[in-house]
Design an enzyme around this catalytic site. Structure first.
Site, short mmCIF file in Angstrom:
data_model
loop_
_atom_site.label_atom_id
_atom_site.label_comp_id
_atom_site.label_asym_id
_atom_site.label_seq_id
_atom_site.Cartn_x
_atom_site.Cartn_y
_atom_site.Cartn_z
N PRO A 1 0.73 -1.18 -0.02
CG PRO A 1 -0.01 -0.84 2.32
CD PRO A 1 0.67 -1.84 1.31
CB CYS A 2 3.01 2.75 -2.41
SG CYS A 2 2.24 2.38 -4.08
CG HIS A 3 -2.88 3.42 -1.25
ND1 HIS A 3 -2.62 2.11 -1.70
CD2 HIS A 3 -3.99 3.60 -0.41
CE1 HIS A 3 -3.35 1.45 -1.10
NE2 HIS A 3 -4.25 2.14 -0.23
#
EC number: 2.1.1.63
Length: 157
Positions: A120-122
């Site tokens: 989950p880089c967001h």
């Protein structure tokens, strides 16, 4: 390497992987023909992504096999520890990795994340709370963070 193209609320996602695990999930900025028969090695990934978009899944239980440097993989592993519905800043992520001065290197590794949503880089934002860089586009980052937000916006009318 097997691949599948599926429709998501954010566009067509291309999923690639093999028996060793998923190597990439990316959202495309163009149309592509949808995959009619999902390869067996990608079925679980497709199923779990669909659950995520229906808000029925918060954690992924998939075997991951992304290609990257050892530093990138360390950053991506740290990203996996960010809980659903939470965000951290790049400086916080750098501190977690033991080097607060490595903000730019951490941000660069974050931007090279090949496994959209699953890693989950967001969930990484600017230290001032701003939405900063996202390979899939800031509109998608905003959408994903709103999907995961514990406080849903409701209409007054």
């Amino acid at each position: 390497m097997e691949e599948a193209f599926i429709k998501t609320p954010l566009g067509i996602a291309k999923i690639t992987g093999d028996a060793n695990g998923l190597s990439s999930i990316v959202v495309l900025n163009s149309d592509a023909p949808l995959t009619e028969v999902i390869p067996e090695v990608l079925e679980d990934a497709v199923y779990q992504l669909k659950e995520y978009f229906k808000e029925e899944r918060k954690d992924f239980t998939l075997t991951l096999n992304p290609e990257g440097t050892s530093f990138q993989k360390r950053v991506w592993k740290a990203l996996e520890e960010i809980p659903y519905g939470k965000t951290v800043s790049y400086i916080d992520l750098s501190k977690t990795l033991g080097d607060p001065k490595a903000i730019r290197a951490v941000a660069a590794a974050n931007g090279k994340n090949p496994l959209w949503i699953v890693i989950p880089c967001h969930r990484v934002i600017g230290s001032d709370g701003s939405l900063t860089g996202y390979a899939g586009g800031l509109h998608r980052k905003k959408w994903l963070l709103e999907l995961e937000s514990p406080a849903k916006q409701t209409s007054l009318f």
